[in-house]
Design an enzyme around this catalytic site. Structure first.
Site, mmCIF file in Angstrom:
data_model
loop_
_atom_site.group_PDB
_atom_site.id
_atom_site.type_symbol
_atom_site.label_atom_id
_atom_site.label_comp_id
_atom_site.label_asym_id
_atom_site.label_seq_id
_atom_site.Cartn_x
_atom_site.Cartn_y
_atom_site.Cartn_z
ATOM 1 N N CYS A 152 26.575 24.540 -114.720
ATOM 2 C CA CYS A 152 25.673 25.426 -115.468
ATOM 3 C C CYS A 152 24.243 24.942 -115.248
ATOM 4 C CB CYS A 152 26.003 25.362 -116.965
ATOM 5 S SG CYS A 152 24.793 26.234 -117.970
ATOM 6 N N HIS A 160 27.841 13.049 -103.675
ATOM 7 C CA HIS A 160 27.087 14.267 -103.345
ATOM 8 C C HIS A 160 27.700 15.510 -103.976
ATOM 9 C CE1 HIS A 160 25.315 12.257 -99.472
ATOM 10 N NE2 HIS A 160 24.718 11.868 -100.577
ATOM 11 N N CYS A 179 28.864 30.439 -116.563
ATOM 12 C CA CYS A 179 29.275 29.375 -117.485
ATOM 13 C C CYS A 179 29.848 30.009 -118.757
ATOM 14 C CB CYS A 179 28.060 28.503 -117.837
ATOM 15 S SG CYS A 179 26.919 29.285 -119.003
ATOM 16 N N ARG A 189 32.742 27.365 -97.209
ATOM 17 C CA ARG A 189 33.396 26.042 -97.166
ATOM 18 C C ARG A 189 34.469 25.933 -98.248
ATOM 19 N NH1 ARG A 189 28.287 22.450 -97.441
ATOM 20 N NH2 ARG A 189 29.721 20.688 -97.160
ATOM 21 N N TYR A 227 28.326 27.889 -99.353
ATOM 22 C CA TYR A 227 29.351 27.121 -100.081
ATOM 23 C C TYR A 227 30.656 27.894 -100.220
ATOM 24 C CZ TYR A 227 25.959 23.556 -100.532
ATOM 25 O OH TYR A 227 25.070 22.574 -100.196
ATOM 26 N N ALA A 281 39.098 7.907 -86.977
ATOM 27 C CA ALA A 281 39.473 7.245 -88.239
ATOM 28 C C ALA A 281 40.983 7.327 -88.473
ATOM 29 C CB ALA A 281 38.727 7.908 -89.388
ATOM 30 N N ASN A 312 33.825 4.455 -86.559
ATOM 31 C CA ASN A 312 33.155 5.683 -86.150
ATOM 32 C C ASN A 312 33.606 6.037 -84.742
ATOM 33 O OD1 ASN A 312 31.037 7.596 -85.274
ATOM 34 N ND2 ASN A 312 30.088 7.056 -87.210
ATOM 35 N N LEU A 313 33.517 7.344 -84.449
ATOM 36 C CA LEU A 313 33.892 7.820 -83.102
ATOM 37 C C LEU A 313 33.076 7.119 -82.037
ATOM 38 C CD1 LEU A 313 34.212 11.683 -82.661
ATOM 39 C CD2 LEU A 313 35.965 9.906 -82.463
ATOM 40 N N SER A 359 27.256 9.193 -90.124
ATOM 41 C CA SER A 359 26.227 8.970 -89.091
ATOM 42 C C SER A 359 25.125 8.044 -89.589
ATOM 43 C CB SER A 359 25.614 10.313 -88.676
ATOM 44 O OG SER A 359 24.966 10.909 -89.808
HETATM 45 C C1 BV8 Z 1 17.511 11.345 -102.732
HETATM 46 C C2 BV8 Z 1 25.625 17.831 -100.030
HETATM 47 C C3 BV8 Z 1 16.049 10.349 -104.298
HETATM 48 C C4 BV8 Z 1 25.270 19.048 -99.296
HETATM 49 C C5 BV8 Z 1 24.403 16.180 -98.859
HETATM 50 C C6 BV8 Z 1 13.021 10.265 -94.957
HETATM 51 C C7 BV8 Z 1 13.586 9.014 -94.813
HETATM 52 C C8 BV8 Z 1 14.606 8.597 -95.645
HETATM 53 C C9 BV8 Z 1 15.114 9.446 -96.624
HETATM 54 C C10 BV8 Z 1 14.562 10.693 -96.747
HETATM 55 C C11 BV8 Z 1 13.522 11.111 -95.930
HETATM 56 N N1 BV8 Z 1 13.202 12.385 -96.288
HETATM 57 C C12 BV8 Z 1 14.000 12.768 -97.316
HETATM 58 C C13 BV8 Z 1 14.816 11.749 -97.601
HETATM 59 C C14 BV8 Z 1 15.827 11.709 -98.627
HETATM 60 C C15 BV8 Z 1 17.029 12.535 -98.210
HETATM 61 C C16 BV8 Z 1 17.520 12.171 -96.823
HETATM 62 O O1 BV8 Z 1 18.156 11.160 -96.644
HETATM 63 N N2 BV8 Z 1 17.209 13.048 -95.837
HETATM 64 C C17 BV8 Z 1 17.662 12.786 -94.481
HETATM 65 C C18 BV8 Z 1 17.945 14.116 -93.780
HETATM 66 C C19 BV8 Z 1 16.572 11.976 -93.765
HETATM 67 N N3 BV8 Z 1 18.045 12.209 -99.158
HETATM 68 C C20 BV8 Z 1 18.106 12.901 -100.306
HETATM 69 O O2 BV8 Z 1 17.389 13.827 -100.581
HETATM 70 C C21 BV8 Z 1 19.125 12.386 -101.301
HETATM 71 N N4 BV8 Z 1 18.484 12.245 -102.573
HETATM 72 O O3 BV8 Z 1 17.089 10.640 -101.844
HETATM 73 O O4 BV8 Z 1 17.035 11.339 -104.018
HETATM 74 C C22 BV8 Z 1 16.693 9.258 -105.071
HETATM 75 C C23 BV8 Z 1 17.729 8.530 -104.498
HETATM 76 C C24 BV8 Z 1 18.311 7.501 -105.230
HETATM 77 C C25 BV8 Z 1 17.872 7.216 -106.511
HETATM 78 C C26 BV8 Z 1 16.831 7.964 -107.070
HETATM 79 C C27 BV8 Z 1 16.245 8.989 -106.351
HETATM 80 C C28 BV8 Z 1 20.252 13.374 -101.480
HETATM 81 C C29 BV8 Z 1 21.037 13.469 -100.204
HETATM 82 C C30 BV8 Z 1 22.273 14.330 -100.449
HETATM 83 C C31 BV8 Z 1 22.183 15.578 -99.623
HETATM 84 N N5 BV8 Z 1 23.445 16.284 -99.727
HETATM 85 N N6 BV8 Z 1 25.558 16.779 -99.081
HETATM 86 C C32 BV8 Z 1 26.517 19.610 -98.729
HETATM 87 O O5 BV8 Z 1 27.484 18.871 -98.475
HETATM 88 O O6 BV8 Z 1 26.477 20.817 -98.512
HETATM 89 S S1 BV8 Z 1 24.220 15.224 -97.504
HETATM 90 C C33 BV8 Z 1 25.287 15.646 -96.258
HETATM 91 O O7 BV8 Z 1 25.080 14.677 -95.233
HETATM 92 C C34 BV8 Z 1 26.766 15.530 -96.579
HETATM 93 O O8 BV8 Z 1 27.063 15.002 -97.847
HETATM 94 C C35 BV8 Z 1 27.242 14.540 -95.517
HETATM 95 O O9 BV8 Z 1 28.355 13.825 -95.885
HETATM 96 C C36 BV8 Z 1 26.047 13.691 -95.469
HETATM 97 C C37 BV8 Z 1 25.917 12.648 -94.440
HETATM 98 O O10 BV8 Z 1 26.382 13.157 -93.237
HETATM 99 P P1 BV8 Z 1 27.699 12.465 -92.655
HETATM 100 O O11 BV8 Z 1 28.750 12.505 -93.702
HETATM 101 O O12 BV8 Z 1 27.345 11.129 -92.100
HETATM 102 O O13 BV8 Z 1 28.099 13.488 -91.552
HETATM 103 P P2 BV8 Z 1 27.477 13.627 -90.079
HETATM 104 O O14 BV8 Z 1 27.932 14.924 -89.518
HETATM 105 O O15 BV8 Z 1 26.018 13.290 -90.126
HETATM 106 O O16 BV8 Z 1 28.179 12.427 -89.258
HETATM 107 C C38 BV8 Z 1 29.577 12.447 -89.051
HETATM 108 C C39 BV8 Z 1 29.915 11.111 -88.422
HETATM 109 O O17 BV8 Z 1 31.321 11.020 -88.277
HETATM 110 C C40 BV8 Z 1 29.312 10.946 -87.041
HETATM 111 O O18 BV8 Z 1 28.742 9.641 -86.947
HETATM 112 C C41 BV8 Z 1 30.519 11.062 -86.096
HETATM 113 O O19 BV8 Z 1 30.383 10.204 -84.957
HETATM 114 C C42 BV8 Z 1 31.637 10.566 -86.969
HETATM 115 N N7 BV8 Z 1 32.955 11.138 -86.674
HETATM 116 C C43 BV8 Z 1 33.246 12.420 -86.302
HETATM 117 N N8 BV8 Z 1 34.583 12.547 -86.176
HETATM 118 C C44 BV8 Z 1 35.133 11.320 -86.474
HETATM 119 C C45 BV8 Z 1 34.100 10.430 -86.791
HETATM 120 N N9 BV8 Z 1 34.320 9.141 -87.120
HETATM 121 C C46 BV8 Z 1 35.610 8.714 -87.136
HETATM 122 N N10 BV8 Z 1 36.662 9.514 -86.852
HETATM 123 C C47 BV8 Z 1 36.456 10.812 -86.514
HETATM 124 N N11 BV8 Z 1 37.511 11.586 -86.200
#
Ligand code: BV8
Length: 229
Positions: free
Chosen positions: A117, A109, A136, A57, A54, A220, A202-203, A178
């Site tokens: 804290c 997120h 804190c 970043r 972190y 975008a 999306n790209l 994504s």
């Molecule tokens: C939760 C903070 C319960 C960290 C992040 C199996 C199936 C389904 C779900 C799960 C599973 N196993 C586990 C889960 C749950 C899990 C999950 O989804 N896992 C995934 C890996 C399968 N989710 C969780 O744990 C969440 N919590 O479910 O709790 C709950 C929920 C609700 C109510 C009660 C209880 C918590 C998830 C949060 C994790 N933290 N971020 C950090 O940032 O360091 S997630 C992380 O991924 C970032 O926030 C990021 O934003 C996010 C998503 O990624 P994207 O933003 O989409 O980025 P990515 O690189 O993937 O894609 C970029 C896109 O942009 C691409 O498509 C590309 O083509 C496009 N692009 C690129 N350039 C451009 C462009 N488009 C346009 N113009 C451009 N120039």
């Protein structure tokens, strides 16, 4: 035409501002899977490693070359000019939407510029990187701040407000995400179920893009200004 708009952004909207996305480098950072670093277990196992992730970043955000792009500015213009209800939900933890002028914004997120804290949950603005002396001021003894970030396995911020907005909206726009991470990846289905028009920018055509009524392929920052105007 539309009365309630919800916008969801992901790492792709910040890519052109120079911030890395999550899955373009197949989700690796220093040869760690992000799902291993961005988790409470990862933090408990090796807090210094996660703090380094972190801090790197956070320092990137201090770089004067990292600034809002035309896509961030177009969304701020949409918010200001649209007379109906508007909510911008971002998965991003950077502050480029705020710096681009967005105000009706929800960081589901968490935020890179803040620490939390671990005992009281109180949130603090970060004036220095994470480390031993970044503590804190709400507890005695003072607790080492953790990143104010929602890790995998943790509950995202503002879910009730987001669900209410999705159920009421008549236009849902997903930009630069994504559709890999839940619950954000499921928002389009909620919006569609409640009769909204769903649009993706999306790209590249994503495997999930069939869920959207409309799909704009490209950068975008090139698509949004025209879309908003
Ligand atoms: C939760 C903070 C319960 C960290 C992040 C199996 C199936 C389904 C779900 C799960 C599973 N196993 C586990 C889960 C749950 C899990 C999950 O989804 N896992 C995934 C890996 C399968 N989710 C969780 O744990 C969440 N919590 O479910 O709790 C709950 C929920 C609700 C109510 C009660 C209880 C918590 C998830 C949060 C994790 N933290 N971020 C950090 O940032 O360091 S997630 C992380 O991924 C970032 O926030 C990021 O934003 C996010 C998503 O990624 P994207 O933003 O989409 O980025 P990515 O690189 O993937 O894609 C970029 C896109 O942009 C691409 O498509 C590309 O083509 C496009 N692009 C690129 N350039 C451009 C462009 N488009 C346009 N113009 C451009 N120039």
């Amino acid at each position: 035409m539309y009365h309630r708009i919800v916008v969801l952004t992901g790492a792709g909207i910040s890519a052109e501002s120079g911030l890395r996305t999550f899955r373009d480098q197949n989700g690796l950072w220093e040869n760690h899977h992000i799902e291993d670093v961005a988790t409470p277990e990862g933090y408990a196992r090796d807090p210094e490693l996660v703090e380094r992730f972190y801090n790197e970043r956070w320092h990137q955000l201090q770089d004067p070359s990292v600034k809002p792009n035309a896509a961030h500015e177009a969304l701020a213009r949409l918010e200001q000019e649209f007379t109906g209800d508007f909510l911008l939900v971002t998965q991003n933890v950077d502050d480029l939407h705020e710096r681009g002028g967005s105000r009706k914004l929800l960081h589901m997120h968490g935020e890179l510029s803040k620490g939390r804290c671990p005992r009281s949950g109180q949130i603090f603005r970060l004036h220095e990187p994470f480390g031993n002396d970044n503590c804190c001021t709400c507890c005695i003894p003072a607790q080492r701040l953790r990143p104010h970030i929602v890790w995998f396995g943790e509950i995202p911020i503002g879910m009730d407000r987001i669900h209410d907005a999705l159920e009421e909206c008549d236009l849902f726009i997903a930009i630069g995400t994504s559709g890999t991470v839940y619950p954000a990846a499921g928002f389009v289905e909620i919006a569609n179920h409640h009769g909204a028009m769903s649009v993706e920018v999306n790209l590249a055509a994503k495997e999930r893009h069939s869920l959207f009524h409309l799909h704009y392929e490209g950068k975008a920052s090139e698509i949004l200004p025209g879309l908003v105007d």
